[in-house]
Design a protein around this motif. Structure first.
Motif, short mmCIF file in Angstrom:
data_model
loop_
_atom_site.label_atom_id
_atom_site.label_comp_id
_atom_site.label_asym_id
_atom_site.label_seq_id
_atom_site.Cartn_x
_atom_site.Cartn_y
_atom_site.Cartn_z
N ARG A 1 0.85 -1.19 0.00
CA ARG A 1 0.00 0.00 0.00
C ARG A 1 0.88 1.24 0.00
O ARG A 1 1.95 1.24 0.60
CB ARG A 1 -0.90 0.00 1.23
N PRO A 2 0.44 2.30 -0.64
CA PRO A 2 1.26 3.52 -0.67
C PRO A 2 1.38 4.15 0.72
O PRO A 2 0.45 4.11 1.53
CB PRO A 2 0.52 4.44 -1.63
N VAL A 3 2.52 4.73 0.98
CA VAL A 3 2.80 5.33 2.28
C VAL A 3 2.38 6.79 2.31
O VAL A 3 2.06 7.33 3.38
CB VAL A 3 4.31 5.20 2.60
N TRP A 4 2.33 7.47 1.16
CA TRP A 4 2.10 8.91 1.16
C TRP A 4 0.76 9.33 1.77
O TRP A 4 0.71 10.41 2.37
CB TRP A 4 2.27 9.49 -0.25
N PRO A 5 -0.34 8.56 1.70
CA PRO A 5 -1.55 9.03 2.39
C PRO A 5 -1.36 9.12 3.91
O PRO A 5 -1.90 10.01 4.56
CB PRO A 5 -2.60 7.97 2.04
N TRP A 6 -0.56 8.21 4.47
CA TRP A 6 -0.28 8.27 5.90
C TRP A 6 0.55 9.50 6.24
O TRP A 6 0.33 10.16 7.26
CB TRP A 6 0.45 7.01 6.36
N ILE A 7 1.50 9.84 5.38
CA ILE A 7 2.33 11.02 5.62
C ILE A 7 1.48 12.28 5.58
O ILE A 7 1.59 13.17 6.42
CB ILE A 7 3.47 11.09 4.58
N VAL A 8 0.58 12.37 4.61
CA VAL A 8 -0.32 13.52 4.50
C VAL A 8 -1.23 13.61 5.72
O VAL A 8 -1.44 14.69 6.28
CB VAL A 8 -1.14 13.45 3.19
N ALA A 9 -1.74 12.48 6.18
CA ALA A 9 -2.63 12.47 7.34
C ALA A 9 -1.89 12.94 8.59
O ALA A 9 -2.42 13.74 9.37
CB ALA A 9 -3.20 11.08 7.55
N VAL A 10 -0.67 12.47 8.77
CA VAL A 10 0.12 12.89 9.95
C VAL A 10 0.42 14.38 9.88
O VAL A 10 0.32 15.08 10.89
CB VAL A 10 1.42 12.06 10.05
N LEU A 11 0.74 14.89 8.71
CA LEU A 11 1.01 16.32 8.58
C LEU A 11 -0.23 17.16 8.86
O LEU A 11 -0.16 18.21 9.50
CB LEU A 11 1.55 16.64 7.18
N LEU A 12 -1.38 16.70 8.38
CA LEU A 12 -2.63 17.43 8.65
C LEU A 12 -2.97 17.44 10.14
O LEU A 12 -3.38 18.47 10.68
CB LEU A 12 -3.78 16.82 7.85
N ILE A 13 -2.79 16.31 10.79
CA ILE A 13 -3.07 16.24 12.23
C ILE A 13 -2.10 17.14 12.99
O ILE A 13 -2.50 17.85 13.92
CB ILE A 13 -3.00 14.78 12.71
N ALA A 14 -0.83 17.13 12.60
CA ALA A 14 0.16 17.99 13.26
C ALA A 14 -0.18 19.47 13.06
O ALA A 14 -0.08 20.27 13.99
CB ALA A 14 1.55 17.69 12.73
N ALA A 15 -0.62 19.83 11.86
CA ALA A 15 -1.00 21.21 11.59
C ALA A 15 -2.23 21.61 12.41
O ALA A 15 -2.31 22.72 12.92
CB ALA A 15 -1.28 21.39 10.10
N LEU A 16 -3.17 20.70 12.56
CA LEU A 16 -4.36 20.98 13.35
C LEU A 16 -4.01 21.18 14.82
O LEU A 16 -4.49 22.12 15.46
CB LEU A 16 -5.37 19.84 13.20
N ILE A 17 -3.14 20.33 15.35
CA ILE A 17 -2.72 20.48 16.75
C ILE A 17 -1.97 21.79 16.94
O ILE A 17 -2.19 22.51 17.91
CB ILE A 17 -1.86 19.27 17.16
N TYR A 18 -1.09 22.13 16.00
CA TYR A 18 -0.35 23.40 16.09
C TYR A 18 -1.31 24.59 16.05
O TYR A 18 -1.16 25.53 16.82
CB TYR A 18 0.66 23.49 14.95
#
Length: 51
Positions: free
Chosen positions: A10-27
């Protein structure tokens, strides 16, 4: 002869995008909370110094 089932990776990039979005939301939540707290502290300081 036996069949060998091969699963595609499975591609890894959707997980990377999800983690970045969650980090941006927390910030964003953390930074907006600090700004609100700073503004209320300023208002409290102004009202106490006026008395």
């Amino acid at each position: 002869m036996a069949e060998i089932k091969i699963e595609k990776k499975r591609p890894v990039w959707p997980w990377i995008v999800a983690v970045l979005l969650i980090a941006a939301l927390i910030y964003y939540m953390y930074s907006s909370d600090n700004e609100t707290q700073s503004e209320s502290n300023v208002e409290i300081e102004n009202t106490t110094s006026a008395q």
